[in-house]
Scaffold this active site. Structure first.
Site, PDB file in Angstrom:
ATOM      1  N   CYS A 184       9.346 -15.465  18.229  1.00 55.42           N
ATOM      2  CA  CYS A 184       9.080 -16.854  18.635  1.00 55.42           C
ATOM      3  C   CYS A 184       8.057 -17.515  17.727  1.00 55.42           C
ATOM      4  O   CYS A 184       6.924 -17.787  18.144  1.00 55.42           O
ATOM      5  CB  CYS A 184       8.631 -16.870  20.087  1.00 55.42           C
ATOM      6  SG  CYS A 184       9.843 -16.054  21.120  1.00 55.42           S
ATOM      7  N   GLU A 222      -3.092   2.849 -10.408  1.00 51.32           N
ATOM      8  CA  GLU A 222      -2.871   2.859  -8.948  1.00 51.32           C
ATOM      9  C   GLU A 222      -1.635   2.031  -8.596  1.00 51.32           C
ATOM     10  O   GLU A 222      -1.722   1.056  -7.853  1.00 51.32           O
ATOM     11  CB  GLU A 222      -4.099   2.258  -8.240  1.00 51.32           C
ATOM     12  CG  GLU A 222      -5.408   2.964  -8.536  1.00 51.32           C
ATOM     13  CD  GLU A 222      -6.636   2.169  -8.071  1.00 51.32           C
ATOM     14  OE1 GLU A 222      -6.476   1.041  -7.545  1.00 51.32           O
ATOM     15  OE2 GLU A 222      -7.750   2.675  -8.258  1.00 51.32           O
ATOM     16  N   GLY A 226      -0.672  -3.238  -9.763  1.00 47.92           N
ATOM     17  CA  GLY A 226      -0.418  -4.643 -10.045  1.00 47.92           C
ATOM     18  C   GLY A 226       0.821  -4.973 -10.832  1.00 47.92           C
ATOM     19  O   GLY A 226       1.242  -6.136 -10.859  1.00 47.92           O
ATOM     20  N   TYR A 234       3.703 -14.873   2.418  1.00 49.47           N
ATOM     21  CA  TYR A 234       3.518 -15.295   1.012  1.00 49.47           C
ATOM     22  C   TYR A 234       4.661 -16.167   0.501  1.00 49.47           C
ATOM     23  O   TYR A 234       4.818 -16.311  -0.710  1.00 49.47           O
ATOM     24  CB  TYR A 234       3.459 -14.091   0.066  1.00 49.47           C
ATOM     25  CG  TYR A 234       2.701 -12.894   0.539  1.00 49.47           C
ATOM     26  CD1 TYR A 234       1.312 -12.920   0.631  1.00 49.47           C
ATOM     27  CD2 TYR A 234       3.360 -11.717   0.858  1.00 49.47           C
ATOM     28  CE1 TYR A 234       0.617 -11.798   1.043  1.00 49.47           C
ATOM     29  CE2 TYR A 234       2.667 -10.594   1.270  1.00 49.47           C
ATOM     30  CZ  TYR A 234       1.288 -10.654   1.361  1.00 49.47           C
ATOM     31  OH  TYR A 234       0.612  -9.534   1.765  1.00 49.47           O
TER      32      TYR A 234
HETATM   33  N1  LLP Z   1      -5.147  -0.690  -6.084  1.00 47.24           N
HETATM   34  C1  LLP Z   1      -5.803  -1.538  -5.277  1.00 47.24           C
HETATM   35  C2  LLP Z   1      -7.265  -1.458  -5.216  1.00 47.24           C
HETATM   36  C3  LLP Z   1      -5.099  -2.489  -4.529  1.00 47.24           C
HETATM   37  O1  LLP Z   1      -5.768  -3.338  -3.744  1.00 47.24           O
HETATM   38  C4  LLP Z   1      -3.686  -2.549  -4.606  1.00 47.24           C
HETATM   39  C5  LLP Z   1      -2.923  -3.512  -3.820  1.00 47.24           C
HETATM   40  C6  LLP Z   1      -3.033  -1.613  -5.442  1.00 47.24           C
HETATM   41  C7  LLP Z   1      -3.798  -0.713  -6.181  1.00 47.24           C
HETATM   42  C8  LLP Z   1      -1.545  -1.571  -5.587  1.00 47.24           C
HETATM   43  O2  LLP Z   1      -1.071  -2.739  -6.181  1.00 47.24           O
HETATM   44  P1  LLP Z   1       0.478  -2.896  -6.569  1.00 47.24           P
HETATM   45  O3  LLP Z   1       0.774  -1.921  -7.691  1.00 47.24           O
HETATM   46  O4  LLP Z   1       1.272  -2.568  -5.377  1.00 47.24           O
HETATM   47  O5  LLP Z   1       0.603  -4.293  -6.994  1.00 47.24           O
HETATM   48  N2  LLP Z   1       1.070  -7.095   0.644  1.00 47.24           N
HETATM   49  C9  LLP Z   1       1.196  -7.766  -0.635  1.00 47.24           C
HETATM   50  C10 LLP Z   1       0.552  -6.987  -1.753  1.00 47.24           C
HETATM   51  C11 LLP Z   1      -0.902  -6.655  -1.495  1.00 47.24           C
HETATM   52  C12 LLP Z   1      -1.499  -5.777  -2.552  1.00 47.24           C
HETATM   53  C13 LLP Z   1      -2.819  -5.256  -2.123  1.00 47.24           C
HETATM   54  N3  LLP Z   1      -3.447  -4.362  -3.043  1.00 47.24           N
HETATM   55  C14 LLP Z   1       2.667  -8.059  -0.883  1.00 47.24           C
HETATM   56  O6  LLP Z   1       3.486  -7.712  -0.058  1.00 47.24           O
HETATM   57  O7  LLP Z   1       3.030  -8.676  -1.880  1.00 47.24           O
END
Ligand code: LLP
Length: 415
Positions: A342, A273, A239, A316
């Site tokens: 398209c 994570e 996150g 987004y």
């Molecule tokens: N752990 C879990 C359970 C998750 O669902 C996610 C991301 C992460 C870790 C990793 O989160 P990060 O560190 O990357 O924020 N496609 C979207 C982002 C979707 C994130 C989904 N879950 C975008 O392009 O902004």
């Protein structure tokens, strides 16, 4: 430190001129920096320091096996959300004992495979999932180590589509309900309670939501301890945000120091994570200007990358910087950078002040996370190639798709 820098008026990745890459390998192309991936991962590993725990890279952000292999060699663990991601990590040489399995819809087959290879922990997201996992583990004669992903009901303050820690989201188990589910888990055969997990959203640019979530999890852990349930690890998910434009997310060090200060001398391993904060600013998407089409309403620059290559702006309204590989002198105009697909929503940037000539190559910056992994074959467009730069070397880590790749597995019927 960025590994995408301007030198003598041209954009480079590490020691390679991006225009050379665009000319040799064609566009659209994803280009990653090995040094950037390494540095971003090590920032986490070093910030964790001697504290017990693991950095489990979120494979969904960028799952190319060359990158997973690099991270595995650095000692990373992995956060997976499907059997496919499990196979990727194993193929890339990742250590199964450093895998956590997240996701709201794990199937019995995926659970069985993960149990057999001996993953570290399942992040369980619902009560029926817990019951199924217990049955699968018993059938396999194995024990599933679990943490419950709890939903702490905090507002991550990010885009609604990537905010996951509110009551209204599909993720995790309501924190008020969690003690009862832990009691049930304690009774189930084949289940060993190990941790508490949460992931409140993505692209967070401030610490307070993380710290609020942590406070709530620590209260839960104390409550469970009173009931004789011992929690050994705390998984705070991913996150942490990155700079796309002018966001100033906390540094990994500060983030971790703030968490460690709250945890104090509790005997809790710490798991993370991270996905975006490792991958996003380690990659760019190269694209070429096909046509310039000024109209009364907008100046359109039609480029050869589209929403099928990078869906983030369409999905987004995400903003990613777009830079010419060789900026031209002259008077900038405002351009909407749109792809050949398209759909009106097919744009990678709007209202960008640029000096453009047909044939110019551009880089969509911060494209290393949720870029290629969310790409598709919409409009029967082949997915881009992926290249990894290491100093002055360029490695093809995924070939551009061919037409044959795209129709593999399709069949016409006889009559
Ligand atoms: N752990 C879990 C359970 C998750 O669902 C996610 C991301 C992460 C870790 C990793 O989160 P990060 O560190 O990357 O924020 N496609 C979207 C982002 C979707 C994130 C989904 N879950 C975008 O392009 O902004």
């Amino acid at each position: 430190m960025s590994f995408f820098t301007e030198r003598s008026g041209e954009l480079y990745v590490e020691d390679v001129r991006l225009n050379d890459i665009a000319e040799k390998y064609g566009t659209p192309a994803y280009v990653y920096s090995r040094a950037a991936f390494t540095q971003h991962y090590l920032a986490y590993a070093q910030a964790l320091g001697q504290h017990p725990g693991m950095i489990c890279y979120a494979v969904k952000a960028n799952s190319n096996i060359a990158l997973l292999n690099l991270l595995a060699r650095l000692g990373a663990g992995f956060d997976i959300v499907s059997g496919g991601e499990l196979e990727r990590v194993l193929t890339a040489g990742g250590d199964p004992k450093r895998i956590v399995f997240s996701g709201v819809g794990k199937t019995a087959q995926e659970m069985a495979k993960a149990l057999k290879v001996g993953i570290y922990c399942f992040n369980v997201e619902s009560e029926p999932e817990l019951e199924l996992l217990s049955r699968v583990a018993q059938a396999e004669g194995l024990t599933a180590r679990i943490s419950l992903r709890v939903n702490p009901d905090v507002d991550a303050g990010t885009h609604p589509y990537i905010s996951t820690g509110l009551k209204e989201n599909k993720f995790g188990i309501d924190i008020d309900r969690a003690p009862a589910v832990y009691r049930r888990a304690a009774e189930l055969s084949g289940i060993e309670i190990h941790g508490v997990d949460c992931h409140i959203g993505s692209q967070l640019t401030e610490l307070p939501p993380f710290l609020d979530a942590l406070d709530r999890l620590l209260l839960l852990i104390d409550n469970l301890a009173e009931q004789g349930i011992t929690i050994r690890h705390l998984d705070l998910g991913g996150g942490l945000g990155v700079t796309y434009k002018d966001e100033q997310p906390p540094a990994v060090n500060d983030y971790m120091d703030a968490l460690k200060a709250k945890i104090g001398d509790r005997d809790l391993a710490l798991m993370f994570e991270p996905g975006r904060s490792i991958a996003a600013n380690a990659g760019v998407l190269l694209t070429k200007v096909l046509f310039l089409k000024p109209t009364e309403a907008h100046n359109f620059a039609i480029i050869d990358a589209a929403m099928n290559d990078n869906i983030r702006p369409a999905l987004y309204q995400a903003w990613q910087e777009i830079r010419p590989l060789k900026p031209r002198p002259g008077k900038a105009q405002r351009w909407d950078l749109v792809g050949p697909v398209c759909e009106t929503g097919d744009f990678l940037g709007k209202d960008r002040e640029l000096v453009l000539v047909e044939g110019d190559n551009l880089a969509v910056m911060s494209a290393g996370a949720y870029g290629f992994t969310m790409s598709s074959n919409y409009n029967t467009r082949a997915r881009a190639c992926e290249l990894l730069v290491d100093g002055d070397q360029v490695h093809i880590i995924r070939e551009r798709e061919s037409f044959v790749d795209m129709i593999r597995g399709e069949h016409v019927i006889e009559q």
